[in-house]
Design a protein around this motif. Structure first.
Motif, short mmCIF file in Angstrom:
data_model
loop_
_atom_site.label_atom_id
_atom_site.label_comp_id
_atom_site.label_asym_id
_atom_site.label_seq_id
_atom_site.Cartn_x
_atom_site.Cartn_y
_atom_site.Cartn_z
N VAL A 17 0.87 -1.17 0.00
CA VAL A 17 0.00 0.00 0.00
C VAL A 17 0.91 1.22 0.00
O VAL A 17 1.83 1.31 0.81
CB VAL A 17 -0.91 0.04 1.25
CG1 VAL A 17 -1.76 1.29 1.26
CG2 VAL A 17 -1.78 -1.20 1.32
N ILE A 19 0.94 5.39 0.26
CA ILE A 19 0.13 6.54 0.64
C ILE A 19 0.85 7.83 0.29
O ILE A 19 2.07 7.84 0.14
CB ILE A 19 -0.20 6.52 2.16
CG1 ILE A 19 1.07 6.53 3.00
CG2 ILE A 19 -1.09 5.33 2.50
CD1 ILE A 19 0.84 6.66 4.49
N MET A 23 -1.91 10.92 3.79
CA MET A 23 -2.33 9.60 4.26
C MET A 23 -3.41 8.97 3.38
O MET A 23 -4.12 8.06 3.79
CB MET A 23 -2.82 9.62 5.71
CG MET A 23 -1.88 10.26 6.69
SD MET A 23 -0.38 9.32 6.86
CE MET A 23 0.49 10.30 8.04
N ASN A 24 -3.55 9.47 2.14
CA ASN A 24 -4.49 8.88 1.19
C ASN A 24 -3.81 7.75 0.44
O ASN A 24 -2.64 7.85 0.07
CB ASN A 24 -4.97 9.94 0.18
CG ASN A 24 -5.73 11.04 0.84
OD1 ASN A 24 -6.61 10.80 1.66
ND2 ASN A 24 -5.40 12.27 0.51
N ILE A 25 -4.54 6.68 0.20
CA ILE A 25 -4.01 5.54 -0.53
C ILE A 25 -3.90 5.89 -2.01
O ILE A 25 -4.88 6.32 -2.62
CB ILE A 25 -4.91 4.30 -0.34
CG1 ILE A 25 -4.95 3.90 1.14
CG2 ILE A 25 -4.44 3.14 -1.22
CD1 ILE A 25 -6.00 2.86 1.49
N TRP A 28 -2.72 0.20 -4.20
CA TRP A 28 -3.26 -0.91 -3.42
C TRP A 28 -3.13 -2.13 -4.32
O TRP A 28 -3.85 -2.24 -5.31
CB TRP A 28 -4.72 -0.61 -3.10
CG TRP A 28 -5.51 -1.55 -2.27
CD1 TRP A 28 -6.28 -2.59 -2.73
CD2 TRP A 28 -5.68 -1.54 -0.86
NE1 TRP A 28 -6.92 -3.20 -1.70
CE2 TRP A 28 -6.56 -2.57 -0.52
CE3 TRP A 28 -5.17 -0.74 0.16
CZ2 TRP A 28 -6.95 -2.83 0.78
CZ3 TRP A 28 -5.56 -1.00 1.45
CH2 TRP A 28 -6.43 -2.04 1.75
N SER A 43 -10.40 1.38 -2.62
CA SER A 43 -9.38 1.82 -1.67
C SER A 43 -8.68 3.12 -2.09
O SER A 43 -8.32 3.93 -1.23
CB SER A 43 -8.33 0.73 -1.47
OG SER A 43 -7.61 0.51 -2.67
N GLN A 46 -8.82 6.80 -0.41
CA GLN A 46 -9.29 6.70 0.98
C GLN A 46 -8.12 6.93 1.94
O GLN A 46 -6.97 6.68 1.60
CB GLN A 46 -9.89 5.32 1.25
CG GLN A 46 -11.08 4.98 0.41
CD GLN A 46 -12.28 5.87 0.72
OE1 GLN A 46 -12.48 6.30 1.85
NE2 GLN A 46 -13.07 6.15 -0.30
N LYS A 47 -8.42 7.38 3.13
CA LYS A 47 -7.40 7.49 4.17
C LYS A 47 -6.98 6.09 4.59
O LYS A 47 -7.82 5.19 4.73
CB LYS A 47 -7.93 8.23 5.40
CG LYS A 47 -8.33 9.67 5.14
CD LYS A 47 -7.11 10.54 4.97
CE LYS A 47 -7.51 12.00 4.82
NZ LYS A 47 -6.44 12.82 4.30
N ILE A 48 -5.68 5.88 4.79
CA ILE A 48 -5.17 4.57 5.17
C ILE A 48 -5.80 4.09 6.48
O ILE A 48 -5.99 2.90 6.69
CB ILE A 48 -3.61 4.58 5.26
CG1 ILE A 48 -3.06 3.17 5.50
CG2 ILE A 48 -3.14 5.53 6.34
CD1 ILE A 48 -3.32 2.18 4.42
N TYR A 51 -8.70 1.46 6.74
CA TYR A 51 -8.41 0.03 6.66
C TYR A 51 -7.38 -0.45 7.67
O TYR A 51 -7.21 -1.65 7.85
CB TYR A 51 -7.95 -0.33 5.25
CG TYR A 51 -8.94 0.09 4.20
CD1 TYR A 51 -10.22 -0.44 4.17
CD2 TYR A 51 -8.61 1.05 3.25
CE1 TYR A 51 -11.14 -0.04 3.23
CE2 TYR A 51 -9.53 1.45 2.29
CZ TYR A 51 -10.80 0.91 2.29
OH TYR A 51 -11.70 1.32 1.35
N ALA A 52 -6.66 0.48 8.28
CA ALA A 52 -5.61 0.11 9.24
C ALA A 52 -5.69 1.05 10.45
O ALA A 52 -4.89 1.97 10.59
CB ALA A 52 -4.24 0.18 8.57
#
Length: 71
Positions: A17, A19, A23-25, A28, A43, A46-48, A51-52
């Motif tokens: 992943v 970013i 902090m955006n993906i 992926w 994904s 989206q902000k990481i 999902y984490a």
């Protein structure tokens, strides 16, 4: 991301992943798709943390911020 790099990352047998500084993906790979059942399309952008969640912890944030600052 360029197609060559995207294809290369998709072929890896490990989750990758990438970013951006917000902090955006931005990448992926297919391993992540298979293991998490979340499509690349869903994904990306989206902000990481979606999902984490663990990455919000202070120790992880310090590591991420250090990597962003120093490369």
């Amino acid at each position: 991301m360029n197609d060559f790099l995207d294809d290369l990352i998709d072929k890896l047998d490990i989750g990758v992943v990438i970013i951006d500084i917000n902090m955006n993906i931005v990448s992926w790979n297919q391993w992540m798709v298979k293991k998490n059942h979340i499509s690349k399309e869903d994904s990306l952008g989206q902000k990481i943390f979606l999902y984490a969640q663990k990455l919000k912890e202070r120790a992880y944030m310090e590591i991420i911020e250090d990597v962003i600052k120093t490369g």
